[in-house]
Design a protein around this motif. Structure first.
Motif, short mmCIF file in Angstrom:
data_model
loop_
_atom_site.label_atom_id
_atom_site.label_comp_id
_atom_site.label_asym_id
_atom_site.label_seq_id
_atom_site.Cartn_x
_atom_site.Cartn_y
_atom_site.Cartn_z
N GLY A 165 35.63 -30.98 -5.94
CA GLY A 165 34.50 -30.60 -7.00
C GLY A 165 33.94 -29.37 -6.41
N ALA A 166 33.59 -28.37 -7.19
CA ALA A 166 32.85 -27.30 -7.06
C ALA A 166 31.61 -27.08 -7.83
N VAL A 191 37.03 -26.11 -13.36
CA VAL A 191 36.16 -24.92 -14.01
C VAL A 191 36.55 -23.70 -13.28
N ASP A 192 37.03 -22.82 -13.65
CA ASP A 192 37.51 -21.24 -13.22
C ASP A 192 36.23 -20.81 -12.54
N SER A 193 35.12 -20.85 -13.32
CA SER A 193 33.85 -20.18 -12.86
C SER A 193 33.14 -20.64 -11.67
N ARG A 194 33.35 -21.87 -11.71
CA ARG A 194 32.76 -22.57 -10.32
C ARG A 194 33.77 -22.24 -8.96
N ASP A 333 25.87 -27.34 -18.40
CA ASP A 333 26.87 -26.61 -18.91
C ASP A 333 27.88 -26.18 -17.55
N ALA A 334 28.80 -27.06 -17.30
CA ALA A 334 29.77 -26.95 -16.07
C ALA A 334 30.22 -25.49 -15.96
N ASP A 335 30.50 -24.76 -17.18
CA ASP A 335 31.30 -23.67 -17.26
C ASP A 335 30.46 -22.55 -16.75
#
Length: 349
Positions: A165-166, A191-194, A333-335
């Motif tokens: 988890g990021a 999620v790539d941004s995380r 918003d996780a992204d």
């Protein structure tokens, strides 16, 4: 110093999905208490959980509105009787544990002012060096949560570590490990941004599990082997900051002999555990809830004071308190979001 107003707006949960800014009286500090003018307060995943569930646990209904906000820093503006060594005008970060601030207690920090009980420097209150911003100081709370989890499994710089988890706590774990000198840090998310933020904070390997399974990535990064006819990966420490049952089960199922696992995340459902694997590989599984952490809080603040610039990727957005609804939406918003910070200009009410 300007006199504080008589009333203010404060965030309260009223029921499932129902959070409001309510007008309340600005509290007065009683014996053993101080009043802090809040300058910055982070939005935590637990805050979003309280709002979604309508209570602390989603089972027991609220008897009265629940004040929220527990990641904060500000300035002491009034001191009650019996408080020694705390002066008005002191810039402080606040450890919320003693009075369950924003977590079931009578006060929450998503408000311009907050009463802090059991006020004591080095326990509930921590002085800030002049060069440390209030927003950075508010990171001491989530950083100390992550640090407590690492302490529960005796993580060291020499360990190879996998973080599940990021989100903000996973990212705080990366930052702490990198600050400790660890260099074999792997992190996993969807999620790539995380994952990009994790790389910026010091992760050596950041993998989207929709493209490569956790066990496969760890096998090539930390090494792999076979014991009692079952494969394992060479990871020394796992940190669960995701709250995903399948991810934790995969970690336990591929943990090597002597591996240590810390569960920091909030899990919403029971998880069947492979107890044979736990026994046969002598795995340590430790829960970690940071509710008595003055030492770790102080260490997190020392890290911020020493190298706060390295933590910049943690704070993704900052909103003034009068944009409360927009801030909550962004935090969910996780992204787009990591840590979303609410700020309070002096004199806000």
């Amino acid at each position: 110093m300007a006199m504080q107003p008589a009333t203010m707006m404060a965030a309260h949960v009223h029921g499932p999905g129902d959070v409001r800014l309510d007008p309340i009286a600005v509290p007065l500090p009683g014996p053993g208490e101080v009043l802090v003018r809040v300058a910055a307060c982070g939005i935590c995943g637990s805050d979003l959980g309280y709002i979604a569930k309508g209570s602390l646990d989603g089972v027991h209904p609220l008897l009265h509105p629940l004040p929220i906000g527990h990641e904060f820093a500000g300035t002491v503006v009034a001191v009650g009787s019996g408080v020694d060594g705390v002066a008005t005008g002191s810039r402080v970060a606040v450890n919320p544990d003693r009075a369950y601030i924003g977590g079931g207690g009578p006060d929450g920090a998503m408000a311009p002012y907050i009463r802090v009980g059991a006020a004591k420097m080095g326990d509930t209150l921590f002085p800030l060096p002049d060069h440390v911003s209030f927003a950075d100081a508010a990171l001491a709370e989530p950083l100390s949560v992550a640090l407590h989890g690492l302490r529960m499994v005796c993580a060291t710089a020499a360990d190879s570590v996998a973080i599940l988890g990021a989100g903000p706590i996973g990212l705080c774990t990366v930052a702490l490990l990198h600050h400790m000198g660890a260099r074999r840090i792997a992190i996993f998310d969807r999620v790539d941004s995380r994952l990009e933020r994790a790389r910026a904070l010091g992760a050596s390997l950041a993998v989207n599990v929709t493209t490569e399974p956790l066990s496969a990535a760890l096998g090539r990064w930390h090494g792999a082997g076979n014991r009692f006819g079952a494969p394992f990966v060479g990871t020394d420490v796992f940190v669960d900051a995701a709250g995903s049952g399948p991810a934790l089960a995969e970690a336990i199922g591929h943990a090597k002999k002597g591996a240590r696992l810390a569960v920091i995340a909030l899990h919403k459902a029971p998880l069947p555990i492979d107890l044979f694997r736990l026994m046969a590989n002598e795995i340590t599984l430790a829960g970690a809830i940071a509710d008595d952490r003055p030492r770790e809080f102080a260490e997190a603040l020392a890290m911020i004071a020493e190298n706060g610039a390295a933590l910049a990727p943690l704070i993704s957005h900052s909103y003034p308190f009068d944009c409360f609804a927009e801030a909550l939406a962004m935090a969910a918003d996780a992204d787009k979001a990591a840590k979303v910070m609410l700020t309070f200009p002096e004199g806000a009410a």
